[in-house]
Design a protein around this motif. Structure first.
Motif, PDB file in Angstrom:
ATOM      1  N   LEU A  92       0.825  -1.202   0.000  1.00 31.17           N
ATOM      2  CA  LEU A  92       0.000   0.000   0.000  1.00 31.17           C
ATOM      3  C   LEU A  92       0.863   1.257   0.000  1.00 31.17           C
ATOM      4  O   LEU A  92       0.612   2.202  -0.756  1.00 31.17           O
ATOM      5  CB  LEU A  92      -0.931  -0.006   1.214  1.00 31.17           C
ATOM      6  N   VAL A  93       1.899   1.268   0.841  1.00 29.00           N
ATOM      7  CA  VAL A  93       2.782   2.437   0.943  1.00 29.00           C
ATOM      8  C   VAL A  93       3.472   2.717  -0.386  1.00 29.00           C
ATOM      9  O   VAL A  93       3.490   3.858  -0.876  1.00 29.00           O
ATOM     10  CB  VAL A  93       3.822   2.214   2.056  1.00 29.00           C
ATOM     11  N   VAL A  94       4.051   1.693  -0.980  1.00 30.21           N
ATOM     12  CA  VAL A  94       4.782   1.876  -2.241  1.00 30.21           C
ATOM     13  C   VAL A  94       3.817   2.182  -3.381  1.00 30.21           C
ATOM     14  O   VAL A  94       4.104   3.019  -4.248  1.00 30.21           O
ATOM     15  CB  VAL A  94       5.625   0.627  -2.554  1.00 30.21           C
ATOM     16  N   MET A  95       2.664   1.535  -3.406  1.00 33.87           N
ATOM     17  CA  MET A  95       1.692   1.757  -4.472  1.00 33.87           C
ATOM     18  C   MET A  95       1.239   3.209  -4.519  1.00 33.87           C
ATOM     19  O   MET A  95       1.238   3.841  -5.586  1.00 33.87           O
ATOM     20  CB  MET A  95       0.486   0.846  -4.264  1.00 33.87           C
ATOM     21  N   LEU A  96       0.847   3.773  -3.390  1.00 33.89           N
ATOM     22  CA  LEU A  96       0.359   5.150  -3.356  1.00 33.89           C
ATOM     23  C   LEU A  96       1.416   6.128  -3.844  1.00 33.89           C
ATOM     24  O   LEU A  96       1.093   7.170  -4.427  1.00 33.89           O
ATOM     25  CB  LEU A  96      -0.079   5.512  -1.938  1.00 33.89           C
ATOM     26  N   ASN A  97       2.669   5.804  -3.636  1.00 33.62           N
ATOM     27  CA  ASN A  97       3.760   6.682  -4.063  1.00 33.62           C
ATOM     28  C   ASN A  97       3.808   6.858  -5.575  1.00 33.62           C
ATOM     29  O   ASN A  97       4.417   7.808  -6.082  1.00 33.62           O
ATOM     30  CB  ASN A  97       5.088   6.116  -3.540  1.00 33.62           C
ATOM     31  N   GLY A  98       3.140   5.969  -6.319  1.00 34.39           N
ATOM     32  CA  GLY A  98       3.133   6.064  -7.776  1.00 34.39           C
ATOM     33  C   GLY A  98       2.457   7.313  -8.302  1.00 34.39           C
ATOM     34  O   GLY A  98       2.690   7.719  -9.452  1.00 34.39           O
ATOM     35  N   ALA A  99       1.612   7.957  -7.498  1.00 31.76           N
ATOM     36  CA  ALA A  99       0.943   9.184  -7.942  1.00 31.76           C
ATOM     37  C   ALA A  99       1.923  10.328  -8.152  1.00 31.76           C
ATOM     38  O   ALA A  99       1.563  11.338  -8.776  1.00 31.76           O
ATOM     39  CB  ALA A  99      -0.118   9.592  -6.923  1.00 31.76           C
ATOM     40  N   ALA A 100       3.159  10.186  -7.675  1.00 37.90           N
ATOM     41  CA  ALA A 100       4.161  11.245  -7.846  1.00 37.90           C
ATOM     42  C   ALA A 100       4.486  11.500  -9.314  1.00 37.90           C
ATOM     43  O   ALA A 100       4.985  12.580  -9.658  1.00 37.90           O
ATOM     44  CB  ALA A 100       5.439  10.884  -7.081  1.00 37.90           C
ATOM     45  N   SER A 101       4.218  10.538 -10.185  1.00 38.92           N
ATOM     46  CA  SER A 101       4.466  10.743 -11.614  1.00 38.92           C
ATOM     47  C   SER A 101       3.648  11.903 -12.168  1.00 38.92           C
ATOM     48  O   SER A 101       4.079  12.595 -13.091  1.00 38.92           O
ATOM     49  CB  SER A 101       4.148   9.471 -12.409  1.00 38.92           C
ATOM     50  N   SER A 102       2.468  12.118 -11.607  1.00 36.14           N
ATOM     51  CA  SER A 102       1.622  13.236 -12.025  1.00 36.14           C
ATOM     52  C   SER A 102       1.817  14.452 -11.124  1.00 36.14           C
ATOM     53  O   SER A 102       1.112  15.447 -11.286  1.00 36.14           O
ATOM     54  CB  SER A 102       0.144  12.817 -12.005  1.00 36.14           C
TER      55      SER A 102
END
Length: 522
Positions: free
Chosen positions: A401-411
């Motif tokens: 969950l922690v790593v997945m949510l960090n993917g929004a940083a691309s936007s």
């Protein structure tokens, strides 16, 4: 536009059906190769290094440690079967594993040495991309990194010093890759399009992490090419093959591409102030140093990178030391968070693109929402992780969950540099990566210092707390100061601009360049 478009050759008809889609696909795959080569040592080092002889009695009670068939379940007697561990170690010795007796500090030194070189060339890579073009710089970076990856087993067998030097040079080669890609993005896509395409291309980082972790575990746990060395041979060879496709199918500037439509060139010309021009703008260092939005991006990148690199580099060690999984399962479980991060990044990018395209939210709101999801969300998960008690299923779920949510940083911050100054996008990404490299250097060293030779969960709670504090502080500052407007220093008045000679079609705004300029060959 000057002159008629040259006829599109056969290779255009076969491969360049949509040049921007081809660019996005190869850009994504290039970053995937980059990350596969970068993180392969994080998993392989588990097979290379002898385990610490202490503390197993105080670690989490999971006893299924067999190399071929590992299942997670509690060991009823509270300790590990010495015979099982001895059998596993013997099997790994036969495969070429467990050859090195490095302590945790030395392992942290080896893993972090990559970022020493990465910090050196990140800024240089962004600037040289402005002159030579992102295609050339990125291609050279991946090719050099692939060669060094192939040489890694030889260096490791020579000495730890040779391995550290090889990793430093690998960092030097890879430091120019992402800034070069950012330069290409700023040249090919309009600001509203970058939300989607940046998410697609940057998702290569998560693809590389997931694929790299998975295949590194499988290869290191096999007898193929003596086990762990096969990890580096495989990803080095894949990198060389990618370079051939990149060289043949991609151009740095859309007007150089024989398959680009006049309609696209016209749209880019009509929005010339928000896309990167061919001319090289002199770096306005004073303006950069005093730009508050830029500092927001740089610090957000630093906080984001610290957490990302900690999980990228140290998650296999955590699963090995605390939960005692074998290499195959370590690779699979280490890859899972980054696979989810990939899917979340693409889904979030598509959502933000749609909301912005329909004028539901502004561009700056997209950036703020993205970073809040990328950093504030994981803070909650990290606080929960600090109180986990040897429950591997819940622990892995929360890490995902922690790593997945960090993917929004691309936007979020990863797109902000193109908003602030498209003419300096590569240079600014290089500057941000240079500062972010401090996280890559500090994270493995600090984690190694905190956990020492312990195989318990207690020191890892401190590691998670450090990440949570950095996430919260840097995200808060970013949300307060960020802007999506092109900054005045994107085209500083009276600055020197270098006009690059090129072949192919021209954008109309090239005629606005001041009369005094230098001509450099491509």
């Amino acid at each position: 536009m000057s002159g008629a478009a040259p006829p599109c050759p056969l290779r255009c008809e076969l491969f360049w059906i949509n040049p921007r889609h081809t660019l996005a696909l190869l850009g994504c795959l290039g970053l995937a190769v980059d990350y596969c080569q970068r993180i392969s040592l994080s998993v392989a080092i588990v097979a290379m290094v002898q385990p610490s002889p202490d503390n197993t009695s105080r670690s989490c009670p999971y006893a299924f440690y067999h190399s071929s068939n590992v299942h997670a379940a509690p060991w009823p007697y509270g300790n590990y079967s010495a015979q099982m561990i001895a059998t596993t170690e013997a099997m790994q010795w036969e495969r070429g594993g467990k050859e090195f007796s490095w302590d945790k500090w030395t392992q942290g030194l080896v893993l972090g040495s990559f970022y020493w070189g990465y910090a050196v060339t990140s800024l240089f890579g962004g600037r040289i991309s402005d002159y030579l073009g992102g295609k050339t710089v990125m291609g050279l970076g991946v090719f050099a990194a692939s060669f060094l990856t192939l040489m890694t087993p030889l260096a490791a067998c020579a000495s730890v010093q040779a391995l550290v030097i090889t990793r430093i040079f690998l960092g030097i080669a890879q430091g120019i890759i992402i800034p070069a890609m950012n330069t290409i993005l700023a040249s090919w896509f309009l600001p509203t399009e970058r939300i989607k395409y940046t998410a697609i291309i940057m998702s290569g980082c998560q693809v590389g992490a997931a694929v790299g972790m998975t295949f590194s575990g499988l290869l290191a746990d096999s007898s193929f090419l003596h086990g762990w060395p096969s990890v580096f041979y495989f990803f080095g060879a894949v990198g060389v093959m990618w370079c051939m496709s990149w060289c043949f199918l991609v151009h740095s500037q859309p007007e150089d591409h024989p398959g680009v439509s006049p309609e696209l060139l016209s749209r880019l010309q009509d929005n010339q102030n928000s896309v990167k021009q061919r001319e090289v703008v002199q770096i306005p260092w004073k303006s950069l140093a005093t730009s508050v939005p830029l500092w927001g991006v740089i610090l957000a990148g630093l906080g984001n990178d610290y957490g990302f690199y900690t999980f990228l580099v140290d998650l296999p060690t955590y699963l090995n030391d605390v939960h005692h999984l074998n290499l195959t399962n370590i690779g699979l479980l280490s890859a899972l968070p980054f696979l989810l991060m990939l899917l979340w990044s693409l889904g979030w990018g598509a959502l933000m693109h749609t909301l912005n395209l329909r004028n539901i939210v502004s561009l700056v709101t997209v950036r703020r929402m993205s970073m809040a999801a990328a950093l504030y969300g994981p803070v909650v998960g990290l606080m929960v992780l600090m109180f986990m008690q040897c429950n591997m299923a819940l622990t892995v779920s929360m890490i995902c969950l922690v790593v997945m949510l960090n993917g929004a940083a691309s936007s979020g911050y990863l797109s902000s540099l193109q908003d602030l100054a498209p003419n300096l996008a590569g240079t600014l990404m290089g500057l941000t990566n240079t500062v972010g490299s401090l996280a890559g250097i500090g994270s493995p060293a600090l984690t190694g210092y905190v956990i020492e030779e312990s195989n318990t969960e207690q020191p890892w709670r401190i590691v998670f707390l450090i990440i949570a504090v950095l996430y919260f502080a840097t995200c808060t500052f970013y949300l307060i100061v960020i802007s999506a407007d092109v900054q005045p220093w994107n085209e500083p008045p009276g600055s020197l601009r270098v006009h690059l000679r090129h072949h192919g079609r021209h954008r109309g705004y090239h005629q606005q360049v001041p009369a005094t300029h230098h001509h450099l060959a491509d």
